[in-house]
Enzyme design. Structure first.
Site, PDB file in Angstrom:
ATOM      1  N   GLY A  12       0.817  -1.211   0.000  1.00 51.65           N
ATOM      2  CA  GLY A  12       0.000   0.000   0.000  1.00 51.65           C
ATOM      3  C   GLY A  12       0.845   1.253   0.000  1.00 51.65           C
ATOM      4  O   GLY A  12       0.509   2.256   0.650  1.00 51.65           O
ATOM      5  N   SER A  14       1.501   3.442  -2.341  1.00 47.42           N
ATOM      6  CA  SER A  14       1.227   4.483  -3.335  1.00 47.42           C
ATOM      7  C   SER A  14       0.754   5.799  -2.723  1.00 47.42           C
ATOM      8  O   SER A  14       0.696   6.817  -3.418  1.00 47.42           O
ATOM      9  CB  SER A  14       0.182   3.985  -4.340  1.00 47.42           C
ATOM     10  OG  SER A  14      -1.036   3.674  -3.685  1.00 47.42           O
ATOM     11  N   ASP A  56      -0.927  -6.905  -6.350  1.00 46.24           N
ATOM     12  CA  ASP A  56      -2.353  -6.950  -6.043  1.00 46.24           C
ATOM     13  C   ASP A  56      -2.568  -8.004  -4.965  1.00 46.24           C
ATOM     14  O   ASP A  56      -2.295  -9.188  -5.183  1.00 46.24           O
ATOM     15  CB  ASP A  56      -3.144  -7.305  -7.310  1.00 46.24           C
ATOM     16  CG  ASP A  56      -4.647  -7.273  -7.099  1.00 46.24           C
ATOM     17  OD1 ASP A  56      -5.097  -7.258  -5.927  1.00 46.24           O
ATOM     18  OD2 ASP A  56      -5.381  -7.287  -8.098  1.00 46.24           O
ATOM     19  N   TYR A 148     -15.550  -3.248   8.115  1.00 43.20           N
ATOM     20  CA  TYR A 148     -14.166  -2.809   8.309  1.00 43.20           C
ATOM     21  C   TYR A 148     -13.661  -3.210   9.688  1.00 43.20           C
ATOM     22  O   TYR A 148     -12.544  -3.751   9.822  1.00 43.20           O
ATOM     23  CB  TYR A 148     -14.065  -1.294   8.119  1.00 43.20           C
ATOM     24  CG  TYR A 148     -12.706  -0.756   8.507  1.00 43.20           C
ATOM     25  CD1 TYR A 148     -11.608  -0.942   7.674  1.00 43.20           C
ATOM     26  CD2 TYR A 148     -12.514  -0.085   9.716  1.00 43.20           C
ATOM     27  CE1 TYR A 148     -10.353  -0.462   8.028  1.00 43.20           C
ATOM     28  CE2 TYR A 148     -11.256   0.397  10.081  1.00 43.20           C
ATOM     29  CZ  TYR A 148     -10.193   0.202   9.238  1.00 43.20           C
ATOM     30  OH  TYR A 148      -8.953   0.664   9.595  1.00 43.20           O
ATOM     31  N   THR A 183      -5.630  10.644   5.591  1.00 41.77           N
ATOM     32  CA  THR A 183      -5.264  10.005   4.322  1.00 41.77           C
ATOM     33  C   THR A 183      -6.527   9.863   3.486  1.00 41.77           C
ATOM     34  O   THR A 183      -7.617  10.286   3.889  1.00 41.77           O
ATOM     35  CB  THR A 183      -4.653   8.606   4.546  1.00 41.77           C
ATOM     36  OG1 THR A 183      -5.670   7.733   5.063  1.00 41.77           O
ATOM     37  CG2 THR A 183      -3.480   8.657   5.525  1.00 41.77           C
TER      38      THR A 183
END
Length: 275
Positions: A12, A14, A56, A148, A183
């Site tokens: 993660g 990016s 991925d 989540y 974020t």
């Protein structure tokens, strides 16, 4: 004694926490690999010396090839930072079960499979550190975030069990629990909440919950991603890391509040904020 630089893999990478963590570990002297689906967004990392490529976490071949590439190029893997994850919010009744499964696929099963691929490398070299980015969402709960929160509760349980399993091989397993971090995560959660539940039977509460999420995204109540990166750096470089690190505003206060308050009282507090 090991004299070559230690090697770290950050998922993660990016944006947000992953990007900040990759740069922190690079400055700390690690050879860093940053991976994400959006390779084009990692050019800035590449320009500073991070090795970047696409991965991925829902694709077995992608993960296997990634670990094989790092071992082929560096001969080792010292730190795995499982950071990739997201939260799509909405009422349990209204979130499509395929979306719920995808959250588990990315937040838990992708993390777990990459960990499975990293363990043999670390076991053979007699050392390693697996740092899983969890959340205060593994301790507290919110309406509209059930899927989540379920993934983060699962990450904590997975990590605690794994820690005892692999410690005899010289492998440490560490949890980092951020509070509210500024974020893309928060925006994605709010957007999905409104798209999923702001037009049906939960409409009034869903819109209030979205406003609450936006409110706590303000600088007075949240922290930047580097606060998490600092905790990861500490976990990666400590001679004997703690099992858990709190990061950012709310990282300590909210779990402590949850421990102190009975369920019904905490229900009332959260209900007042969100519904």
């Amino acid at each position: 004694m090991q004299t070559s630089p230690r090697v770290a893999l950050v998922t993660g990478a990016s944006s947000g926490i992953g990007e900040a963590t990759a740069l922190r570990l690079l400055r700390a002297g690690f050879v860093v690999y940053g991976v994400a689906r959006r390779v084009d967004r990692m050019q800035g990392l590449a320009d500073q010396g991070v090795h970047v490529f696409g991965m991925d976490l829902t694709d077995e071949a992608s993960m296997t090839a990634g670990i094989e590439r790092i071992v082929a190029e560096q001969g080792r893997l010292d730190v795995l930072v499982n950071n990739a994850g997201y939260g799509a919010y909405g009422a349990v009744e209204e979130v499509a079960i395929d979306e719920a499964r995808r959250q588990f696929e990315v937040n838990l099963f992708g993390l777990a499979r990459l960990t499975q691929l990293a363990i043999p490398v670390m076991r053979e070299q007699g050392s390693g550190r697996i740092i899983n980015i969890s959340s205060i969402g593994a301790v507290i709960y919110e309406p509209f975030g059930a899927w989540y929160h379920a993934t983060k509760f699962a990450v904590d349980g997975f990590s605690d069990s794994l820690r005892v399993e692999v410690r005899r091989f010289g492998i440490d397993v560490v949890l980092v629990r951020p509070g509210t971090i500024r974020t893309e995560w928060n925006e994605i959660a709010r957007t999905s909440l409104v798209e999923t539940s702001a037009a049906g039977p939960y409409a009034r509460s869903a819109r209030k919950a979205a406003r609450t999420l936006e409110f706590f995204d303000r600088p007075a109540f949240s922290s930047g991603p580097d606060s998490v990166a600092r905790a990861v750096e500490s976990a990666a470089t400590a001679r004997r890391p703690r099992t858990r690190y709190a990061a950012g505003r709310g990282g300590i206060l909210m779990p402590a509040t949850r421990r102190l308050l009975p369920d019904r009282v905490f229900d009332a507090v959260i209900g007042r904020l969100f519904v």
